[in-house]
Design an enzyme around this catalytic site. Structure first.
Site, PDB file in Angstrom:
ATOM      1  N   ASP A 128       0.694  -8.152  -1.910  1.00  7.71           N
ATOM      2  CA  ASP A 128       0.543  -7.079  -2.902  1.00  7.71           C
ATOM      3  C   ASP A 128       1.338  -7.487  -4.131  1.00  7.71           C
ATOM      4  OD1 ASP A 128       0.591  -4.856  -4.500  1.00  7.71           O
ATOM      5  OD2 ASP A 128       1.416  -3.497  -2.990  1.00  7.71           O
ATOM      6  N   LYS A 171       0.312  -2.513 -14.497  1.00 11.35           N
ATOM      7  CA  LYS A 171       1.633  -3.059 -14.800  1.00 11.35           C
ATOM      8  C   LYS A 171       1.529  -4.297 -15.695  1.00 11.35           C
ATOM      9  CE  LYS A 171       3.034  -1.282 -10.291  1.00 11.35           C
ATOM     10  NZ  LYS A 171       3.789  -0.107 -10.716  1.00 11.35           N
ATOM     11  N   TRP A 215       6.858   0.227  -1.109  1.00 11.06           N
ATOM     12  CA  TRP A 215       5.437  -0.137  -1.077  1.00 11.06           C
ATOM     13  C   TRP A 215       5.089  -0.871   0.199  1.00 11.06           C
ATOM     14  CZ3 TRP A 215       2.570   2.734  -3.807  1.00 11.06           C
ATOM     15  CH2 TRP A 215       3.070   3.287  -4.997  1.00 11.06           C
TER      16      TRP A 215
END
Length: 360
Positions: A172, A196, A102
């Protein structure tokens, strides 16, 4: 059919109590005669839902008054572009810390807009650790410093918050937000996809310090400007209303458990239980250095990878779902977000021990 234990990395399990409340309110929310999915986002019913959700999130995370909270669309991946569009200002470059898949995606997108300095990378060791503060090679004039506190795919997590001097720290937090208390004031911006630890896919939370809003690149479209969404209370266009509503229910659920301090204790205990099972066996292994192990995403491998398919098949038969590791790394991965009960981790450990006894 009974509920399974869903170890998916995202979209992930939601608390059963939240799903049951949403089910009960599906046709008629609070006597309105409507489902939340049918409400105008500008009607008083949904406006009350939205305001309460933001207030509860602010309380849970102790968000200071000089931060705006946005409920956006587009996932965290859209933020990879929106961040340089909005935060570069007059500067030409930004610092990025590369600790996994990511981070790499965020870096690739940022390179479309600015010079990217890789302040540190652990790619040379297959992203099995996080860099120390001393290893960060930060620029003197970076517009901001971006990092991914928890890498969902690799199961790598920073054990500290980087110090970045005058450059705002951007995080993030898609796979770690709400898993424990954090000091929001240490960050210029925090963003997270909902799927999530917050709610269903389609919603993204952004928490941005006031002084970072309003200086977007001239070419930035209105929908990609943070100021647009701030000025319109996240309702410049029709927002993901049902995801916002479900997120609000999750915030209530967390408050009912005792808040993020209580959630931290639960999460740490779940992770320790699973890591102890892996470390206590020669049959299983975890590739991440111990000080950088994630609480949320636990990858593990079998000593004999030829048994992977059999392991997964047997796990599904006993209701342990979505344990296959990401295609880029293989092996197994158990994502044990807030909604995963300790019972699910206990059942996984029990199955792992049973499988080892039969195949070890």
């Amino acid at each position: 059919m009974s509920r399974v234990f869903n170890f998916s990395a995202g979209p992930a399990a939601l608390p059963q109590a939240v799903l049951e409340q949403a089910q009960a309110e599906m046709l008629d929310w609070n006597g309105s005669g409507m489902s939340v999915m049918e409400m105008s986002h500008r009607g008083k019913e949904f406006m009350s839902i939205a305001a309460e959700a933001e207030a509860d999130l602010r309380e849970l995370m102790a968000i200071p008054d000089n931060y705006k909270v946005l409920f956006l669309q587009g996932g965290a991946s859209s933020q990879f572009a929106m961040i340089p569009m909005n935060l570069l200002g007059e500067k030409k470059g930004a610092d990025y810390i590369n600790t996994g898949a990511w981070s790499k995606k965020a870096i690739a997108e940022a390179k479309r807009y600015c010079d990217v300095n890789i302040a540190a990378t652990t790619e040379g060791t297959s992203f099995s650790s996080t860099p120390t503060q001393a290893e960060l090679n930060l620029s003197a004039d970076a517009a901001y410093v971006h990092y991914t506190p928890n890498e969902t795919i690799g199961g790598v997590e920073f054990p500290y918050i980087p110090e970045t001097g005058d450059a705002p720290l951007i995080a993030d937090m898609s796979s770690t937000i709400l898993s424990r208390p954090i000091d929001v004031s240490r960050y210029g911006m925090i963003y997270a996809g909902a799927q999530k630890n917050i709610g269903p896919a389609g919603l993204t939370i952004a928490i941005i310090r006031d002084d970072l809003i309003g200086d977007a690149l001239e070419s930035t479209p209105s929908m990609f400007r943070y100021a647009t969404h701030v000025d319109n209370d996240s309702m410049y266009n029709t927002p993901p209303t049902y995801g916002w509503y479900l997120a609000g229910l999750v915030f209530k659920w967390l408050k009912g458990l005792g808040g993020l301090e209580a959630m931290a204790g639960i999460n740490q205990a779940k992770a320790q239980l699973l890591y102890d099972a892996v470390d206590g066996s020669d049959f299983y292994a975890n590739p991440v250095e111990k000080e950088s192990r994630s609480w949320m995403n636990v990858p593990f491998t079998l000593a004999n990878p030829d048994l992977d398919a059999e392991f997964l098949k047997g796990a599904q038969e006993v209701g342990l779902m979505t344990l296959k590791g990401h295609r880029s790394v293989g092996g197994m991965r158990a994502s044990i977000y807030n909604a995963m009960p300790r019972e699910g981790v206990e059942r996984l450990v029990e199955y792992m021990q049973e499988f080892e006894s039969k195949n070890g």
